[in-house]
Scaffold this motif. Sequence first.
Motif, mmCIF file in Angstrom:
data_model
loop_
_atom_site.group_PDB
_atom_site.id
_atom_site.type_symbol
_atom_site.label_atom_id
_atom_site.label_comp_id
_atom_site.label_asym_id
_atom_site.label_seq_id
_atom_site.Cartn_x
_atom_site.Cartn_y
_atom_site.Cartn_z
ATOM 1 N N MET A 175 2.246 4.928 -4.188
ATOM 2 C CA MET A 175 1.016 5.730 -4.243
ATOM 3 C C MET A 175 1.182 6.983 -3.384
ATOM 4 O O MET A 175 1.516 6.889 -2.195
ATOM 5 N N ALA A 176 0.938 8.155 -3.992
ATOM 6 C CA ALA A 176 1.050 9.435 -3.281
ATOM 7 C C ALA A 176 -0.284 10.177 -3.366
ATOM 8 O O ALA A 176 -0.964 10.126 -4.396
ATOM 9 N N VAL A 177 -0.657 10.843 -2.274
ATOM 10 C CA VAL A 177 -1.930 11.579 -2.254
ATOM 11 C C VAL A 177 -1.699 13.013 -1.791
ATOM 12 O O VAL A 177 -0.725 13.323 -1.106
ATOM 13 N N GLY A 178 -2.639 13.887 -2.193
ATOM 14 C CA GLY A 178 -2.545 15.285 -1.788
ATOM 15 C C GLY A 178 -3.843 16.016 -2.069
ATOM 16 O O GLY A 178 -4.761 15.462 -2.685
ATOM 17 N N VAL A 190 -5.460 5.290 4.198
ATOM 18 C CA VAL A 190 -5.854 4.686 2.916
ATOM 19 C C VAL A 190 -4.767 3.779 2.337
ATOM 20 O O VAL A 190 -4.956 3.167 1.291
ATOM 21 N N GLY A 191 -3.627 3.705 3.033
ATOM 22 C CA GLY A 191 -2.563 2.819 2.582
ATOM 23 C C GLY A 191 -1.645 3.408 1.529
ATOM 24 O O GLY A 191 -0.959 2.680 0.813
ATOM 25 N N ALA A 192 -1.647 4.758 1.425
ATOM 26 C CA ALA A 192 -0.741 5.413 0.460
ATOM 27 C C ALA A 192 0.689 5.393 0.997
ATOM 28 O O ALA A 192 0.913 5.248 2.197
ATOM 29 N N ASP A 193 1.646 5.571 0.101
ATOM 30 C CA ASP A 193 3.062 5.563 0.491
ATOM 31 C C ASP A 193 3.564 6.927 0.920
ATOM 32 O O ASP A 193 4.661 7.047 1.462
ATOM 33 N N GLY A 194 2.775 7.969 0.641
ATOM 34 C CA GLY A 194 3.224 9.305 1.023
ATOM 35 C C GLY A 194 2.167 10.362 0.775
ATOM 36 O O GLY A 194 1.188 10.139 0.056
ATOM 37 N N TYR A 195 2.387 11.539 1.399
ATOM 38 C CA TYR A 195 1.462 12.662 1.300
ATOM 39 C C TYR A 195 2.234 13.938 0.982
ATOM 40 O O TYR A 195 3.280 14.206 1.584
ATOM 41 N N GLY A 196 1.741 14.700 0.010
ATOM 42 C CA GLY A 196 2.361 15.976 -0.330
ATOM 43 C C GLY A 196 1.443 17.117 0.070
ATOM 44 O O GLY A 196 0.311 17.200 -0.404
ATOM 45 N N HIS A 207 10.913 12.241 -5.079
ATOM 46 C CA HIS A 207 12.334 11.873 -5.047
ATOM 47 C C HIS A 207 12.577 10.772 -4.007
ATOM 48 O O HIS A 207 13.278 9.800 -4.277
ATOM 49 N N LYS A 208 11.958 10.945 -2.829
ATOM 50 C CA LYS A 208 12.141 9.940 -1.753
ATOM 51 C C LYS A 208 11.565 8.589 -2.163
ATOM 52 O O LYS A 208 12.172 7.541 -1.926
ATOM 53 N N LEU A 209 10.364 8.623 -2.766
ATOM 54 C CA LEU A 209 9.710 7.369 -3.144
ATOM 55 C C LEU A 209 10.502 6.638 -4.221
ATOM 56 O O LEU A 209 10.617 5.409 -4.189
ATOM 57 N N CYS A 210 11.055 7.379 -5.176
ATOM 58 C CA CYS A 210 11.863 6.743 -6.240
ATOM 59 C C CYS A 210 13.165 6.180 -5.659
ATOM 60 O O CYS A 210 13.608 5.113 -6.059
ATOM 61 N N ALA A 211 13.732 6.909 -4.693
ATOM 62 C CA ALA A 211 14.981 6.450 -4.073
ATOM 63 C C ALA A 211 14.779 5.162 -3.266
ATOM 64 O O ALA A 211 15.675 4.338 -3.168
ATOM 65 N N SER A 212 13.563 5.023 -2.698
ATOM 66 C CA SER A 212 13.301 3.856 -1.848
ATOM 67 C C SER A 212 12.738 2.672 -2.632
ATOM 68 O O SER A 212 12.526 1.609 -2.072
ATOM 69 N N ALA A 213 12.490 2.880 -3.917
ATOM 70 C CA ALA A 213 11.875 1.808 -4.717
ATOM 71 C C ALA A 213 12.848 0.651 -4.932
ATOM 72 O O ALA A 213 14.034 0.834 -4.990
#
Length: 213
Positions: A175-178, A190-196, A207-213
Amino acid sequence: MPDYAQLNQFVYEGKAKDVQRITQEYVDEGIPVDQILNKGLIAGMSVVGEDFKYNILYVPEVLIAARAMKAGLAVVKPLLIAQDGDSSSSGTVVMGTVKGDLHDIGKNLVCMMAEGAGFTIIDIGVDQPYEKFIEAAKEHKADIVGMSALLTTTMPYMKKVVDEFENAGLGDIKMAVGGAPVSEMYADEVGADGYGSDAPSSVELFHKLCASA
């Protein structure tokens, strides 16, 4: 050898007809489609992303460049899909503005740049309830769900979406938010995996989130 620098430049300058023409010429010459995509179209758009990040280019130029890149994508996409179900995709991202919020310029920029970076983008639009995010994520086997909000009053709905994904047993989807009022701290809350913070940063995050999946 094809002159990828020329194709890069035409993408950068937003010359859609030239991008489409050269892409078609390369296809006709039998140049591998993934090379045309990565070395020609995506490489050109990545420079646009960098220059946008450092205020060398602005939103209008980015939109024009993205339109030019799409003209090239239209030529190679059917061939990529025929090859292997679009095996070249960097990952699938469902993007939407959360319920109660009608702003979409930032989201649209992220969508264009992410598509330019090789991601498959499913844009579900604005004012979307959590059910629509879940439905699209399931249907398209999303790797990432990206949520945008421009109003402080709609930001809390991001947590609702994150929570409902957990409740639906879809916690493995990143989950990414921005959005302007959103921050790294809020993403953590909010428990998101990242912020842009902007479009180029969002693409780096994907790219980072897909690499860490």
